[in-house]
Design a protein around this motif. Structure first.
Motif, mmCIF file in Angstrom:
data_model
loop_
_atom_site.group_PDB
_atom_site.id
_atom_site.type_symbol
_atom_site.label_atom_id
_atom_site.label_comp_id
_atom_site.label_asym_id
_atom_site.label_seq_id
_atom_site.Cartn_x
_atom_site.Cartn_y
_atom_site.Cartn_z
ATOM 1 N N ASN A 31 -10.436 -9.207 -17.338
ATOM 2 C CA ASN A 31 -9.179 -8.969 -16.822
ATOM 3 C C ASN A 31 -8.063 -8.983 -17.807
ATOM 4 O O ASN A 31 -6.706 -8.451 -17.492
ATOM 5 C CB ASN A 31 -8.836 -10.177 -16.105
ATOM 6 C CG ASN A 31 -9.640 -10.319 -14.878
ATOM 7 O OD1 ASN A 31 -9.757 -9.665 -14.037
ATOM 8 N ND2 ASN A 31 -10.597 -11.622 -14.808
ATOM 9 N N ARG A 40 -17.666 -11.438 -4.585
ATOM 10 C CA ARG A 40 -17.223 -12.273 -5.710
ATOM 11 C C ARG A 40 -15.731 -12.490 -6.059
ATOM 12 O O ARG A 40 -15.109 -13.276 -6.371
ATOM 13 C CB ARG A 40 -17.860 -11.627 -7.325
ATOM 14 C CG ARG A 40 -17.273 -10.358 -7.424
ATOM 15 C CD ARG A 40 -18.261 -9.559 -8.571
ATOM 16 N NE ARG A 40 -18.081 -10.318 -9.767
ATOM 17 C CZ ARG A 40 -17.287 -10.341 -10.559
ATOM 18 N NH1 ARG A 40 -16.078 -9.330 -10.519
ATOM 19 N NH2 ARG A 40 -17.317 -10.934 -11.740
ATOM 20 N N ASP A 41 -14.985 -11.367 -5.343
ATOM 21 C CA ASP A 41 -13.517 -11.389 -5.658
ATOM 22 C C ASP A 41 -12.837 -11.980 -4.479
ATOM 23 O O ASP A 41 -11.509 -11.959 -4.284
ATOM 24 C CB ASP A 41 -12.873 -9.879 -5.727
ATOM 25 C CG ASP A 41 -13.519 -9.203 -6.823
ATOM 26 O OD1 ASP A 41 -13.590 -9.932 -8.121
ATOM 27 O OD2 ASP A 41 -13.841 -7.971 -7.027
ATOM 28 N N TYR A 67 -10.739 -14.146 -2.251
ATOM 29 C CA TYR A 67 -9.449 -14.914 -2.607
ATOM 30 C C TYR A 67 -9.619 -16.345 -1.704
ATOM 31 O O TYR A 67 -9.252 -16.421 -0.566
ATOM 32 C CB TYR A 67 -8.204 -14.120 -2.119
ATOM 33 C CG TYR A 67 -6.964 -14.646 -2.976
ATOM 34 C CD1 TYR A 67 -6.968 -14.927 -4.315
ATOM 35 C CD2 TYR A 67 -5.764 -14.851 -2.100
ATOM 36 C CE1 TYR A 67 -5.739 -15.281 -4.876
ATOM 37 C CE2 TYR A 67 -4.627 -15.168 -2.822
ATOM 38 C CZ TYR A 67 -4.696 -15.490 -4.225
ATOM 39 O OH TYR A 67 -3.244 -16.013 -4.934
ATOM 40 N N LYS A 95 -10.193 -16.185 -7.489
ATOM 41 C CA LYS A 95 -11.318 -15.480 -7.114
ATOM 42 C C LYS A 95 -12.678 -16.498 -6.795
ATOM 43 O O LYS A 95 -12.586 -17.349 -7.591
ATOM 44 C CB LYS A 95 -11.515 -14.530 -8.327
ATOM 45 C CG LYS A 95 -10.782 -13.385 -8.095
ATOM 46 C CD LYS A 95 -11.367 -12.335 -9.234
ATOM 47 C CE LYS A 95 -10.501 -11.138 -9.341
ATOM 48 N NZ LYS A 95 -11.200 -10.052 -10.284
ATOM 49 N N THR A 134 -3.699 -15.891 -9.799
ATOM 50 C CA THR A 134 -4.923 -16.841 -9.400
ATOM 51 C C THR A 134 -4.700 -17.820 -10.025
ATOM 52 O O THR A 134 -3.965 -18.084 -11.294
ATOM 53 C CB THR A 134 -6.218 -16.018 -9.855
ATOM 54 O OG1 THR A 134 -6.208 -15.839 -11.352
ATOM 55 C CG2 THR A 134 -6.532 -14.733 -9.249
ATOM 56 N N TYR A 137 -7.055 -8.316 -9.462
ATOM 57 C CA TYR A 137 -7.418 -7.818 -8.025
ATOM 58 C C TYR A 137 -8.507 -8.752 -7.136
ATOM 59 O O TYR A 137 -9.202 -9.573 -8.179
ATOM 60 C CB TYR A 137 -8.573 -6.470 -8.307
ATOM 61 C CG TYR A 137 -9.300 -5.906 -7.146
ATOM 62 C CD1 TYR A 137 -8.656 -5.293 -6.161
ATOM 63 C CD2 TYR A 137 -10.571 -6.508 -6.825
ATOM 64 C CE1 TYR A 137 -9.123 -5.047 -5.267
ATOM 65 C CE2 TYR A 137 -11.418 -6.253 -5.716
ATOM 66 C CZ TYR A 137 -10.385 -5.431 -4.642
ATOM 67 O OH TYR A 137 -11.108 -5.201 -3.554
ATOM 68 N N VAL A 138 -8.199 -8.981 -6.125
ATOM 69 C CA VAL A 138 -8.621 -9.927 -5.184
ATOM 70 C C VAL A 138 -8.986 -9.164 -4.012
ATOM 71 O O VAL A 138 -8.493 -8.120 -3.832
ATOM 72 C CB VAL A 138 -7.792 -11.256 -5.035
ATOM 73 C CG1 VAL A 138 -7.780 -11.965 -6.543
ATOM 74 C CG2 VAL A 138 -6.807 -11.020 -4.231
#
Length: 469
Positions: A190, A264-265, A267, A279, A438, A447-448
């Motif tokens: 990230n 996996r992403d 939220y 995440k 996050t 990105y989530v």
């Protein structure tokens, strides 16, 4: 020198006694292992034990008596050597089972690794550094601080988040930063510019006493298992992000299994953590129990057990049990839409690909579910009973679980009792891509995937149905 008939007879009798002694010597440890491993159903033991004792008794009696018929003596020596071979095989099998059950247990003492970093363009050394920053919200912060003092004499200061700490290192407010090694992967994914600008000066480990023991659960009744996995090579026991997050809702009596994939992403609110969600993959940074309990909160269900998988190693199972067949939703690379027969190399390619699909990681999760379904079906075939030593050896290096040895043995015993096949169903929850702050990276937007409430509720309903006895 000519050997007399009496000498030949004496030598033959000695060989017979030797074979007889071999049967006794190998049968004792083999029998102990057979009963001690606890995976052979009683109904088989009640047949095997007396039958073996009867055959052994006849063979031993024939080997110890002096028979004038040489052919009979030779026959029973051959039978005796076969019995010795079987005894050794049984002993090795018992040893393999015990080794497997021991190897897949988590270590009694768990350690979390930390990395001390500095900017590459600054001449900073550990012994002369004046300041080092840490993440104050880290649950092991106090222990890490004590261990860090043995690495560098630099004055310590704490910051609210990983992102806040990286900015302090960027500006020169601190010369060093100490972070969990698992967070290096988060930075690499990230905040690549920062990741490439720092160098690792040292690593150290901190003991984590927060691991929770698995509750005692009756595995003859339905239960939920969390499957956490990485799809790259590495030690399955390392604290790290989880690329695979599935719940296996298992009903042993009905031989049914529901696999629920969570992207996996996703939220989600981390278990026991107030404030900004994170995440799902980042939950693994704080330990396997954090991921397990976070998913329990999301689906409103108790998840007593977990299995950590090294997915890259797991697909080697295909080399042992034979090629698997999966039904691909799309044509991509060398795969066609529909049925595909895969060896281990193609299985790994099928399970890892995500860039060929419009919904990326979600489709990868569905494909990984298909691979697990196919491997479970293949392992359930009776013909693979002869390969269980190789199966256990492969699994041993691929997974870790908090299930007790007795629990695992009970599940294996249940399967061996009737060799019934398993009906496996898969589903995935959905969501919408977005950019949000996050918990792990603070103010830096990532990105989530915002969970779709309807799909989560459907998953809850399916889980509830499978948990009904």
């Amino acid at each position: 020198m000519k050997v007399s008939k009496e000498q030949k007879t004496s030598l033959f009798a000695w060989l017979q006694r030797l074979v007889g002694a071999g049967i006794i010597v190998t049968a004792i440890p083999a029998g102990i292992n057979l009963f001690a491993m606890g995976v052979i159903p009683d109904k088989y033991l009640y047949i095997i034990a007396p039958l073996y004792a009867a055959v052994a008794g006849v063979v031993l009696w024939q080997l110890m008596r002096r028979s004038k018929a040489v052919w009979r003596g030779v026959l029973f020596m051959v039978i005796g050597m076969v019995m010795i071979t079987v005894n050794i095989a049984v002993y090795k099998s018992g040893h393999s089972v015990n080794s497997f059950l021991n190897a897949v247990q988590p270590p009694q003492v768990n350690y979390v690794e930390y990395t001390v970093i500095a900017k590459k363009n600054r001449s900073v050394v550990l012994d002369s550094a004046r300041s080092v920053g840490m993440v104050g919200a880290d649950t092991l912060r106090d222990k890490a601080a004590k261990a860090l003092a043995g690495v560098t004499p630099a004055a310590q200061s704490s910051y609210d988040s990983l992102m806040a700490l990286t900015e302090q290192l960027n500006t020169g407010a601190v010369e060093l930063a100490s972070i969990r090694t698992a967070n290096m992967g988060v930075l690499q994914e990230n905040y690549r510019e920062f990741y490439d600008s720092v160098a690792t000066l040292a690593t150290y480990k901190v003991r984590d006493d927060n691991r929770q023991a698995a509750p005692k659960t009756d595995v003859t009744k339905p239960f939920v298992l969390y499957i956490s996995g990485i799809d790259t090579y590495g030690d399955v026991g390392e604290v790290s992000r989880s690329d695979v997050n599935m719940l296996a809702v298992i009903n042993p009596a009905k031989r049914t299994m529901l696999l629920v994939n969570t992207p996996r992403d996703y939220y989600v609110q981390l278990h026991g953590v107030a404030g900004v969600p994170d995440k799902l993959t980042h939950a693994g940074i704080y330990g396997i129990d954090m991921s397990r309990q976070t998913l329990g909160d999301l689906y409103g269900v108790e998840i007593p057990y977990y299995v950590r998988l090294n997915f890259t190693s797991l697909v080697k199972m295909v080399d042992v049990v034979g090629d698997i067949t999966v039904d691909s939703d799309y044509a991509f690379h060398s795969f066609q839409a529909g049925k595909n027969t895969l060896d281990s190399k193609r299985t790994l390619e099928f399970a890892r690909e995500r860039y060929s699909f419009s919904d990326g990681d979600r489709q990868r999760g569905r494909n990984q579910q298909k691979v697990i379904e196919a491997i479970v079906a293949k392992m359930s075939e009776p013909r693979n009973l002869t390969r269980y030593n190789a199966i256990l050896s492969t699994l041993q290096s691929s997974l870790q679980t908090n299930m007790s040895q007795e629990t695992i043995a009970s599940l294996i015993k249940m399967q061996l009792n009737d060799f019934k096949g398993w009906r496996v169903e898969s589903m995935s929850v959905d969501g919408v891509g977005a950019t949000r702050q996050t918990y792990s990276m603070g103010a830096m937007p990532l990105y989530v995937m915002i969970p779709d409430g309807a799909s989560v509720e459907r998953a809850k309903g399916q889980i509830g149905e499978y948990l009904q006895s």
